[in-house]
Design a protein around this motif. Structure first.
Motif, PDB file in Angstrom:
ATOM      1  N   GLN A   5     -92.713  63.837 -82.915  1.00 47.03           N
ATOM      2  CA  GLN A   5     -92.472  65.253 -82.660  1.00 47.03           C
ATOM      3  C   GLN A   5     -91.996  65.935 -83.940  1.00 47.03           C
ATOM      4  OE1 GLN A   5     -89.488  65.387 -79.599  1.00 47.03           O
ATOM      5  NE2 GLN A   5     -91.023  65.620 -78.005  1.00 47.03           N
ATOM      6  N   TRP A   8     -87.929  70.253 -85.354  1.00 50.97           N
ATOM      7  CA  TRP A   8     -87.287  71.282 -84.532  1.00 50.97           C
ATOM      8  C   TRP A   8     -87.328  70.896 -83.057  1.00 50.97           C
ATOM      9  CZ3 TRP A   8     -89.510  74.044 -80.618  1.00 50.97           C
ATOM     10  CH2 TRP A   8     -90.914  74.096 -80.575  1.00 50.97           C
ATOM     11  N   ARG A   9     -88.387  70.222 -82.626  1.00 51.57           N
ATOM     12  CA  ARG A   9     -88.473  69.792 -81.229  1.00 51.57           C
ATOM     13  C   ARG A   9     -87.457  68.685 -80.942  1.00 51.57           C
ATOM     14  NH1 ARG A   9     -92.218  71.757 -77.783  1.00 51.57           N
ATOM     15  NH2 ARG A   9     -94.052  72.724 -78.675  1.00 51.57           N
ATOM     16  N   ALA A  50     -85.138  75.553 -83.398  1.00 49.41           N
ATOM     17  CA  ALA A  50     -84.788  74.828 -82.174  1.00 49.41           C
ATOM     18  C   ALA A  50     -83.957  75.705 -81.248  1.00 49.41           C
ATOM     19  CB  ALA A  50     -84.019  73.551 -82.529  1.00 49.41           C
ATOM     20  N   HIS A  53     -86.044  78.285 -79.535  1.00 49.39           N
ATOM     21  CA  HIS A  53     -86.761  77.655 -78.424  1.00 49.39           C
ATOM     22  C   HIS A  53     -85.853  77.573 -77.188  1.00 49.39           C
ATOM     23  CE1 HIS A  53     -89.502  74.967 -76.318  1.00 49.39           C
ATOM     24  NE2 HIS A  53     -88.504  74.122 -76.145  1.00 49.39           N
TER      25      HIS A  53
END
Length: 71
Positions: A5, A8-9, A50, A53
């Motif tokens: 991944q 940031w995920r 992040a 999100h």
């Protein structure tokens, strides 16, 4: 966490886990971008992405000048 991944995920997933397990309770202020970037070993812009999100998912809210808080 899945190393495939984007960073940031991975950061978003870790923060979300802390929110769901109660480490960051409702109303709690998240640590700042710089401390989180040091903790996760990523750039501050990665942490910012992040957190954006998490805001889009409705998990946190930002208050300019005050910080980011768990909803």
């Amino acid at each position: 966490m899945d190393a495939a991944q984007p960073p940031w995920r991975r950061v978003a997933a870790a923060l979300e886990e802390r929110i769901t397990d109660g480490t960051y309770a409702s109303g709690a202020r998240l640590p700042g971008t710089v401390p989180l970037s040091v903790e996760f070993g990523v750039a501050p812009s990665t942490v910012a992405k992040a957190v954006r999100h998490l805001k889009e998912r409705g998990l946190v809210t930002a208050s300019p000048g005050w910080g980011t808080f768990v909803v």
